[in-house]
Design a protein around this motif. Structure first.
Motif, PDB file in Angstrom:
ATOM      1  N   TYR A  11       0.863  -1.178   0.000  1.00 40.73           N
ATOM      2  CA  TYR A  11       0.000   0.000   0.000  1.00 40.73           C
ATOM      3  C   TYR A  11       0.903   1.233   0.000  1.00 40.73           C
ATOM      4  O   TYR A  11       1.555   1.539   0.986  1.00 40.73           O
ATOM      5  N   MET A  29      -3.652  -1.747   6.964  1.00 37.59           N
ATOM      6  CA  MET A  29      -4.305  -1.745   5.662  1.00 37.59           C
ATOM      7  C   MET A  29      -4.353  -3.186   5.165  1.00 37.59           C
ATOM      8  O   MET A  29      -3.411  -3.957   5.383  1.00 37.59           O
ATOM      9  N   TRP A  33      -7.426  -1.684  -1.277  1.00 38.22           N
ATOM     10  CA  TRP A  33      -6.931  -1.510   0.086  1.00 38.22           C
ATOM     11  C   TRP A  33      -8.010  -0.904   0.982  1.00 38.22           C
ATOM     12  O   TRP A  33      -8.675   0.058   0.607  1.00 38.22           O
ATOM     13  N   LYS A  64      -8.842   0.041   5.288  1.00 36.48           N
ATOM     14  CA  LYS A  64      -8.249   0.199   6.611  1.00 36.48           C
ATOM     15  C   LYS A  64      -8.948  -0.716   7.607  1.00 36.48           C
ATOM     16  O   LYS A  64     -10.178  -0.761   7.674  1.00 36.48           O
ATOM     17  N   PRO A  87      -4.902   7.577   6.541  1.00 35.38           N
ATOM     18  CA  PRO A  87      -4.161   6.859   5.502  1.00 35.38           C
ATOM     19  C   PRO A  87      -4.024   7.724   4.258  1.00 35.38           C
ATOM     20  O   PRO A  87      -4.956   8.416   3.864  1.00 35.38           O
TER      21      PRO A  87
END
Length: 465
Positions: free
Chosen positions: A78, A138, A223, A225, A280
């Motif tokens: 990521y 992630m 991706w 979280k 993120p």
């Protein structure tokens, strides 16, 4: 070279030092990838599969190599070059039998007799004295979600020991797996009944301080979280932590689905107040170009490892003449990582042979949350086969009279080059508006100033009052 290292080292040491709560080893899975030696009670010494420093993937060596099965490894991360992926894999001999894929801060182990009486898990962990609220990470979970993936974490002090735990694999119906006394077995710490093994003893100071489990039921190839929220049972200070990421229902040994895989990156302890939880970064837009980065001081040679390090840059075409450029996590070798080189407005020109050139000149670019100020000049090319070459000069402004040039060279390859405005598929009217300051730093709530406004393929400078 030593003088320049001294200058840079002194500059980094002069940055504000904040009290830091303990974090996890190799939390981005970038370091130390190499052969794995699956542990068994027979003291196996053969390597099989790969793992990374600080973590262990649950590869099995089988019985003297018969039935050995790899269940994970290194994949694209990521916003980085590395993440850890674990996969429920078919046994290399008995294809109908699933070998569970998981990764842990402890040591993985397994046992069976001709693929019956199966057991396994993780023991031990990592020395740790923090009390985080939760673990953030992630992830991607792909496969059949009729069996979920698991993320498990626990904190404890003292030790547990279980006698007579079988921890090797028997391929023939002759004999029994060799047993051992297993220290800090996951189930013993968590108070879960074990089907195999003898009496469990605990040290006088043993205490389960906190635990948390996240059950991942939704599959995603993007991706997402995730969090493991701790439930605390004690005010004591931990001595150890273990974290387990499993592509399956970890404590349920039946019903493993072959092919289910869990990919994890950026594992971080989140603490109350002292460590605000980071937002993120957005998943990079645009085309990725993977290759080699060489970082050097002007006239002083490389400061990265010889031949450069793995890296990826991302180019997002915004119009026929502009794009954004991202080089995530610029590393200065032994001096550490200083942050992303993100340029939201780069000039690009495409000729009749689909050969593309790029250029940008940015003053006052911020790294390390503004602790480093630099002027950045970027020049590069991408041909129609996707061969990319960039030179980025980072002029680190030390003071009014001293600028230390850091030269970054990237050579890599991606999925083709650029062929003009027809490549752009963003719906401008519905695309989200994103703002950056003139130093390339994303601003969520711009106020009173001049900003770069990006919406779809449209880029403009706007004044907000």
């Amino acid at each position: 070279m030593k003088k320049l290292y001294a200058i840079l080292g002194s500059a980094l040491l002069a940055l504000p030092v904040m009290a830091q709560e303990p974090q996890l080893p190799n939390a981005g899975f970038e370091e130390g990838w190499g052969p794995c030696t699956p542990w068994t009670s027979n003291n196996n010494t053969k390597t099989y599969g790969e793992t990374c420093t600080g973590w262990t993937i649950s590869h099995v060596i089988g019985a003297s190599g018969t039935g050995k099965t790899a269940v994970g490894g290194k994949v694209e991360g990521y916003n980085s070059t590395s993440a850890i992926q674990v996969t429920n894999s078919a046994n290399s001999v008995v294809k109908s039998v699933a070998v569970p894929g998981y990764a842990t801060l402890g040591t993985t182990w397994s046992t069976s007799v001709m693929n019956k009486d199966n057991d396994g898990g993780s023991f031990g962990g990592y020395a740790f004295n923090g009390r985080p609220l939760k673990i953030s990470f992630m992830y991607k979970f792909e496969g059949d979600n009729s069996q979920p993936a698991n993320a498990i974490a626990y904190l404890w002090k003292g030790t547990t020991s279980q006698a007579n735990v079988p921890a090797s694999i028997i391929a023939l119906p002759i004999g029994s797996p060799k047993t051992c006394t297993m220290v800090d077995r996951d189930r013993n710490i968590l108070g879960i009944t074990t089907a195999k093994g003898g009496a469990v003893t605990k040290s006088a100071d043993f205490e389960l301080i906190a635990k948390g489990t996240t059950v991942i039921t939704e599959t995603t190839s993007e991706w997402v979280k995730g969090e493991i929220v701790f439930e605390y049972y004690s005010e004591a200070t931990p001595e150890k932590i273990n974290i387990i990421f499993a592509a399956n229902d970890y404590f349920n040994s039946t019903g493993q689905i072959i092919g289910n895989k869990l990919t994890v990156d950026d594992v971080m302890c989140v603490y109350p107040e002292s460590t605000p939880e980071p937002d993120p970064a957005p998943v990079p837009d645009g085309k990725p170009y993977a290759g080699k980065l060489v970082v050097e001081m002007e006239g002083s040679g490389e400061i990265t490892e010889p031949g450069g390090t793995d890296g990826t840059v991302y180019i997002n075409q915004l119009s026929q003449t502009t794009c954004s450029f991202l080089l995530p996590n610029l590393s200065l070798g032994e001096l550490g990582t200083v942050g992303d080189i993100f340029l939201p407005e780069v000039n690009m020109a495409i000729d009749e042979n689909d050969f593309t050139t790029f250029s940008a000149d940015v003053k006052g670019f911020q790294l390390l949350d503004g602790a480093i100020i630099a002027d950045i000049v970027l020049n590069g090319t991408v041909d129609k086969e996707g061969n990319a070459s960039f030179v980025i000069i980072v002029g680190w402004i030390m003071d009014e009279t001293t600028t230390v040039p850091i030269n970054v060279t990237f050579n890599g390859k991606g999925d083709g080059g650029f062929s003009g405005v027809n490549d752009i598929t963003v719906d401008d009217a519905n695309a989200p508006a994103v703002y950056y300051n003139l130093q390339g730093v994303r601003v969520n709530n711009p106020q009173n100033g001049l900003y770069i406004h990006v919406q779809g393929k449209n880029v403009s400078k706007v004044a907000i009052r």
